[in-house]
Scaffold this motif. Structure first.
Motif, PDB file in Angstrom:
ATOM      1  N   LYS A   1      20.139  -1.894  11.029  1.00 60.21           N
ATOM      2  CA  LYS A   1      19.553  -1.347   9.807  1.00 60.21           C
ATOM      3  C   LYS A   1      18.416  -2.235   9.296  1.00 60.21           C
ATOM      4  O   LYS A   1      17.366  -1.730   8.868  1.00 60.21           O
ATOM      5  CB  LYS A   1      20.624  -1.207   8.720  1.00 60.21           C
ATOM      6  N   ILE A   2      18.635  -3.536   9.366  1.00 59.97           N
ATOM      7  CA  ILE A   2      17.590  -4.478   8.928  1.00 59.97           C
ATOM      8  C   ILE A   2      16.375  -4.375   9.835  1.00 59.97           C
ATOM      9  O   ILE A   2      15.227  -4.380   9.362  1.00 59.97           O
ATOM     10  CB  ILE A   2      18.157  -5.916   8.907  1.00 59.97           C
ATOM     11  N   SER A   3      16.636  -4.260  11.132  1.00 56.99           N
ATOM     12  CA  SER A   3      15.538  -4.128  12.097  1.00 56.99           C
ATOM     13  C   SER A   3      14.744  -2.851  11.839  1.00 56.99           C
ATOM     14  O   SER A   3      13.506  -2.848  11.887  1.00 56.99           O
ATOM     15  CB  SER A   3      16.099  -4.116  13.521  1.00 56.99           C
ATOM     16  N   LEU A   4      15.454  -1.755  11.530  1.00 61.12           N
ATOM     17  CA  LEU A   4      14.789  -0.484  11.243  1.00 61.12           C
ATOM     18  C   LEU A   4      13.945  -0.609   9.975  1.00 61.12           C
ATOM     19  O   LEU A   4      12.796  -0.135   9.934  1.00 61.12           O
ATOM     20  CB  LEU A   4      15.825   0.629  11.092  1.00 61.12           C
ATOM     21  N   TYR A   5      14.503  -1.246   8.953  1.00 62.84           N
ATOM     22  CA  TYR A   5      13.737  -1.416   7.715  1.00 62.84           C
ATOM     23  C   TYR A   5      12.496  -2.270   7.944  1.00 62.84           C
ATOM     24  O   TYR A   5      11.411  -1.946   7.437  1.00 62.84           O
ATOM     25  CB  TYR A   5      14.587  -2.042   6.611  1.00 62.84           C
ATOM     26  N   ASN A   6      12.647  -3.374   8.683  1.00 66.04           N
ATOM     27  CA  ASN A   6      11.506  -4.259   8.930  1.00 66.04           C
ATOM     28  C   ASN A   6      10.382  -3.528   9.665  1.00 66.04           C
ATOM     29  O   ASN A   6       9.202  -3.712   9.359  1.00 66.04           O
ATOM     30  CB  ASN A   6      11.947  -5.483   9.733  1.00 66.04           C
ATOM     31  N   SER A   7      10.769  -2.701  10.638  1.00 62.54           N
ATOM     32  CA  SER A   7       9.769  -1.920  11.375  1.00 62.54           C
ATOM     33  C   SER A   7       9.097  -0.912  10.450  1.00 62.54           C
ATOM     34  O   SER A   7       7.873  -0.725  10.476  1.00 62.54           O
ATOM     35  CB  SER A   7      10.440  -1.208  12.545  1.00 62.54           C
ATOM     36  N   PHE A   8       9.911  -0.236   9.628  1.00 62.13           N
ATOM     37  CA  PHE A   8       9.391   0.727   8.653  1.00 62.13           C
ATOM     38  C   PHE A   8       8.450   0.045   7.664  1.00 62.13           C
ATOM     39  O   PHE A   8       7.361   0.549   7.363  1.00 62.13           O
ATOM     40  CB  PHE A   8      10.570   1.372   7.929  1.00 62.13           C
ATOM     41  N   ASN A   9       8.850  -1.124   7.167  1.00 58.70           N
ATOM     42  CA  ASN A   9       8.051  -1.851   6.187  1.00 58.70           C
ATOM     43  C   ASN A   9       6.723  -2.322   6.780  1.00 58.70           C
ATOM     44  O   ASN A   9       5.686  -2.321   6.100  1.00 58.70           O
ATOM     45  CB  ASN A   9       8.852  -3.040   5.661  1.00 58.70           C
ATOM     46  N   LYS A  10       6.761  -2.696   8.056  1.00 62.11           N
ATOM     47  CA  LYS A  10       5.532  -3.118   8.743  1.00 62.11           C
ATOM     48  C   LYS A  10       4.542  -1.952   8.823  1.00 62.11           C
ATOM     49  O   LYS A  10       3.340  -2.119   8.593  1.00 62.11           O
ATOM     50  CB  LYS A  10       5.883  -3.632  10.146  1.00 62.11           C
ATOM     51  N   LEU A  11       5.071  -0.760   9.136  1.00 69.47           N
ATOM     52  CA  LEU A  11       4.212   0.429   9.198  1.00 69.47           C
ATOM     53  C   LEU A  11       3.626   0.746   7.824  1.00 69.47           C
ATOM     54  O   LEU A  11       2.432   1.021   7.695  1.00 69.47           O
ATOM     55  CB  LEU A  11       5.025   1.613   9.722  1.00 69.47           C
ATOM     56  N   VAL A  12       4.464   0.686   6.783  1.00 72.11           N
ATOM     57  CA  VAL A  12       3.996   0.983   5.426  1.00 72.11           C
ATOM     58  C   VAL A  12       2.913   0.001   4.992  1.00 72.11           C
ATOM     59  O   VAL A  12       1.919   0.387   4.356  1.00 72.11           O
ATOM     60  CB  VAL A  12       5.180   0.980   4.440  1.00 72.11           C
ATOM     61  N   SER A  13       3.063  -1.252   5.369  1.00 73.78           N
ATOM     62  CA  SER A  13       2.053  -2.264   5.027  1.00 73.78           C
ATOM     63  C   SER A  13       0.706  -1.931   5.658  1.00 73.78           C
ATOM     64  O   SER A  13      -0.343  -2.085   5.023  1.00 73.78           O
ATOM     65  CB  SER A  13       2.514  -3.652   5.483  1.00 73.78           C
ATOM     66  N   LYS A  14       0.728  -1.476   6.905  1.00 74.34           N
ATOM     67  CA  LYS A  14      -0.522  -1.085   7.580  1.00 74.34           C
ATOM     68  C   LYS A  14      -1.184   0.082   6.854  1.00 74.34           C
ATOM     69  O   LYS A  14      -2.399   0.121   6.692  1.00 74.34           O
ATOM     70  CB  LYS A  14      -0.230  -0.705   9.034  1.00 74.34           C
ATOM     71  N   VAL A  15      -0.358   1.042   6.425  1.00 77.38           N
ATOM     72  CA  VAL A  15      -0.903   2.201   5.717  1.00 77.38           C
ATOM     73  C   VAL A  15      -1.497   1.768   4.378  1.00 77.38           C
ATOM     74  O   VAL A  15      -2.602   2.185   4.008  1.00 77.38           O
ATOM     75  CB  VAL A  15       0.188   3.281   5.515  1.00 77.38           C
ATOM     76  N   LYS A  16      -0.786   0.924   3.647  1.00 75.74           N
ATOM     77  CA  LYS A  16      -1.289   0.429   2.353  1.00 75.74           C
ATOM     78  C   LYS A  16      -2.617  -0.296   2.506  1.00 75.74           C
ATOM     79  O   LYS A  16      -3.521  -0.157   1.678  1.00 75.74           O
ATOM     80  CB  LYS A  16      -0.270  -0.519   1.721  1.00 75.74           C
ATOM     81  N   ASN A  17      -2.736  -1.070   3.580  1.00 76.79           N
ATOM     82  CA  ASN A  17      -3.942  -1.877   3.800  1.00 76.79           C
ATOM     83  C   ASN A  17      -5.010  -1.152   4.618  1.00 76.79           C
ATOM     84  O   ASN A  17      -6.010  -1.751   4.998  1.00 76.79           O
ATOM     85  CB  ASN A  17      -3.564  -3.182   4.503  1.00 76.79           C
ATOM     86  N   ASN A  18      -4.768   0.137   4.877  1.00 80.91           N
ATOM     87  CA  ASN A  18      -5.721   0.953   5.655  1.00 80.91           C
ATOM     88  C   ASN A  18      -6.043   0.322   7.015  1.00 80.91           C
ATOM     89  O   ASN A  18      -7.189   0.348   7.470  1.00 80.91           O
ATOM     90  CB  ASN A  18      -7.017   1.171   4.865  1.00 80.91           C
ATOM     91  N   GLU A  19      -5.028  -0.218   7.654  1.00 79.25           N
ATOM     92  CA  GLU A  19      -5.206  -0.823   8.982  1.00 79.25           C
ATOM     93  C   GLU A  19      -5.005   0.246  10.060  1.00 79.25           C
ATOM     94  O   GLU A  19      -4.044   0.238  10.824  1.00 79.25           O
ATOM     95  CB  GLU A  19      -4.217  -1.982   9.168  1.00 79.25           C
TER      96      GLU A  19
END
Length: 591
Positions: A233-251
């Motif tokens: 679950k933690i691994s899934l969240y970390n992966s999800f959070n990494k994707l969201v960060s890219k979207v927020k930063n327009n990467e």
């Protein structure tokens, strides 16, 4: 495919960078559900496509345009009235949903500054393009009006205050928290696969990008929520959070995934897709370029599919009737070939009138046409006299004799019609442009197969659709006709007498021309042309397809023959095993 909320955000960021401050120069409505806006911004001319197509709703900058209708639709005229000359003030996305707002400042009919908003809602069959007054939020009009009998939830009509689409019970990942993520996981169905958990609970995520999150977390996409350990679950969240960060930063890093051995796009996204490995990837610096590459061809093929349905159905019905007609004609021909026996019956009855009693249903008579004078049993109508029976047989003989002569003329005509109709269906299947389908429709109207009015003939040949153009590995031009009109043009006008002409044997298919230019044609080029002739034919899915070839001077069009129909002589034959992979190895020249 995945024109999801993340791809939408990528498009919005690109449009903001290029179009804000730009001037609206022209507006066209080239399809009922599609708007093209020409915008001049920062010294560059852009074309912005807005589509509410049920199959391919979308928005991006395009390099393509279509033929305009003879008169602009009402919605197009309305947009021109309110927006031409206006300045683009803002472009934004609603939450992380597939809803985009474009605010434009313009001068109204009273010379006063006014602000309008175009709303582009990408929602499958409910997609729409709506023009609203920014100050009152009232709808001016839309490309699709939605009445109460169409939707009780939300109407889209002039004068109504615009309301956002019903909010889905999903979290915007850009403002969600870690606590929200784990609470959602705890309250979700424990049998739900982990990738479905993501796109069912979070706005803007598609199944494709949800699979990518699971792949990045090294989790099987079919693992259920209930089977995940705490570290999973933690691994899934970390992966999800990494994707969201890219979207927020327009990467964003627009990428297309191609199918093996071809240029067909099987997946795309604004973010990296590691789940497909490292091969068959194409990266672009613009999300619009990526979407343009994908949707231009897809939209054309979808519209061809929609437009061709009624034509194909009509021609298939006529083909089935004609095949039925041919079967009956051949039965009648076989019967007529046995006509001589009826003349013999009549002659024998006439010679033995005094020996035939009334009221019998058959009689055996000496057959003086037989050298052994064997007896012949002749059926009789008991209600008729012997002389009337003889007259009936003479009449039947005469009728079958005339029918035989007529059928010998009619059967080849029926067979020609079948070949023509099969060629038309093949032309529809080969169509890659709407214009080609329109040409087929025009041809069918002129031949009387379907109803409709013919358009005025255009003078320039350039207005005609173009055949496929390939270059063989030996450097020879090879042309392939995709419909009857192109076939006639290739064979009768474009080619020279000594060019090589190819056609699949005894079945519908394209005319293929190898441009000789005074040179000898190598076997490799002949083989490639044969592959094209077999592939663009009814035999494309068969093996050992015979393809005939000859010099163009040996090909003739019979008088009064239908479009695409020719005869040929002095030919040789290749045996070809066609396949798409072989066709893809031949260099294609894009028009």
């Amino acid at each position: 495919m995945s024109f999801d909320g993340i791809v939408t955000k990528s498009v919005v960021e690109e449009l903001k960078e290029k179009l804000i401050g730009g001037r609206v120069d022209k507006i066209y409505q080239q399809e009922n559900d599609e708007i093209l806006i020409h915008i001049h911004s920062k010294g560059i001319n852009y074309k912005l496509i807005l589509s509410a197509s049920s199959n391919n709703p979308r928005i991006y900058l395009t390099d393509y345009s279509k033929a305009n209708p003879s008169s602009p639709p009402m919605f197009c005229m309305l947009l021109r009235k309110h927006l031409i000359g206006g300045t683009i003030l803002n472009i934004e996305q609603f939450n992380l949903d597939r809803i985009i707002f474009i605010d434009i400042s313009a001068i109204d009919e009273l010379g006063q500054p006014t602000e309008k908003r175009i709303v582009i809602e990408i929602m499958g069959k409910h997609s729409n393009i709506i023009l609203i007054d920014k100050s009152s939020f009232k709808i001016i009009d839309s490309v699709k009006r939605v009445y109460e009998d169409m939707s009780r939830v939300r109407q889209i009509l002039p004068g109504i205050v615009y309301e956002y689409p019903p909010v889905q019970n999903k979290v915007n990942p850009l403002i969600g928290t870690r606590e929200t993520f784990f609470n959602l996981m705890d309250s979700s169905d424990k049998n739900l696969p982990c990738f479905k958990f993501l796109y069912l609970n979070y706005l803007g995520l598609s199944p494709l990008i949800s699979r990518e999150v699971c792949f990045d977390a090294v989790l099987d996409i079919d693992r259920t929520i209930g089977s995940l350990y705490e570290e999973d679950k933690i691994s899934l969240y970390n992966s999800f959070n990494k994707l969201v960060s890219k979207v927020k930063n327009n990467e964003f890093n627009p990428v297309s995934i191609l199918s093996d051995g071809s240029s067909d796009i099987i997946a795309f996204h604004a973010l990296e897709l590691n789940q497909f490995g490292k091969e068959n990837k194409v990266y672009l610096d613009s999300i619009s370029k990526l979407l343009d590459n994908f949707y231009h061809r897809k939209d054309i093929m979808d519209r061809i599919g929609q437009k061709s349905q009624s034509i194909k159905k009509s021609i298939q019905v006529k083909l089935d009737r004609t095949l039925n007609k041919l079967g009956k004609q051949k039965e009648e021909l076989m019967e007529s070939q046995d006509r001589e026996k009826y003349k013999v019956y009549a002659d024998l009855i006439s010679a033995n009138l005094h020996n035939i009693p009334r009221g019998v249903d058959n009689i055996e008579l000496d057959n003086f046409y037989d050298e052994n004078m064997n007896k012949l049993n002749i059926p009789l109508d008991i209600k008729s006299s012997p002389i009337a029976n003889a007259q009936k047989y003479y009449k039947k003989y005469s009728k079958l004799k005339n029918a035989h002569l007529l059928l010998e003329e009619q059967i080849p005509e029926t067979e020609d019609e079948i070949r023509y109709l099969e060629n038309v269906l093949m032309g529809i299947e080969n169509s890659t442009e709407v214009q080609e389908l329109d040409e087929i429709k025009e041809e069918l109207i002129s031949e009387g197969y379907i109803k409709g009015s013919l358009k005025k003939k255009k003078k320039k040949d350039e207005t005609m659709s173009k055949p496929l153009h390939y270059i063989s590995q030996d450097g020879f031009n090879i042309y392939v006709g995709k419909n009857n009109k192109q076939n006639d043009y290739l064979t009768l006008r474009l080619s020279n007498r000594d060019d090589i002409w190819l056609h699949v044997q005894k079945m519908p298919g394209s005319h293929v021309i190898i441009e000789k230019n005074g040179q000898e044609i190598p076997e490799t080029t002949l083989e490639e042309a044969g592959i094209l002739a077999a592939y663009f034919s009814k035999g494309k899915n068969s093996n050992h397809v015979p393809v005939d070839y000859t010099e163009r001077k040996n090909v003739k069009k019979p008088k009064n023959a239908k479009a695409g129909m020719v005869i040929y002589e002095n030919f040789k034959t290749l045996i070809i095993n066609p396949s798409k992979s072989l066709v893809d190895t031949i260099k294609k020249v894009e028009n």
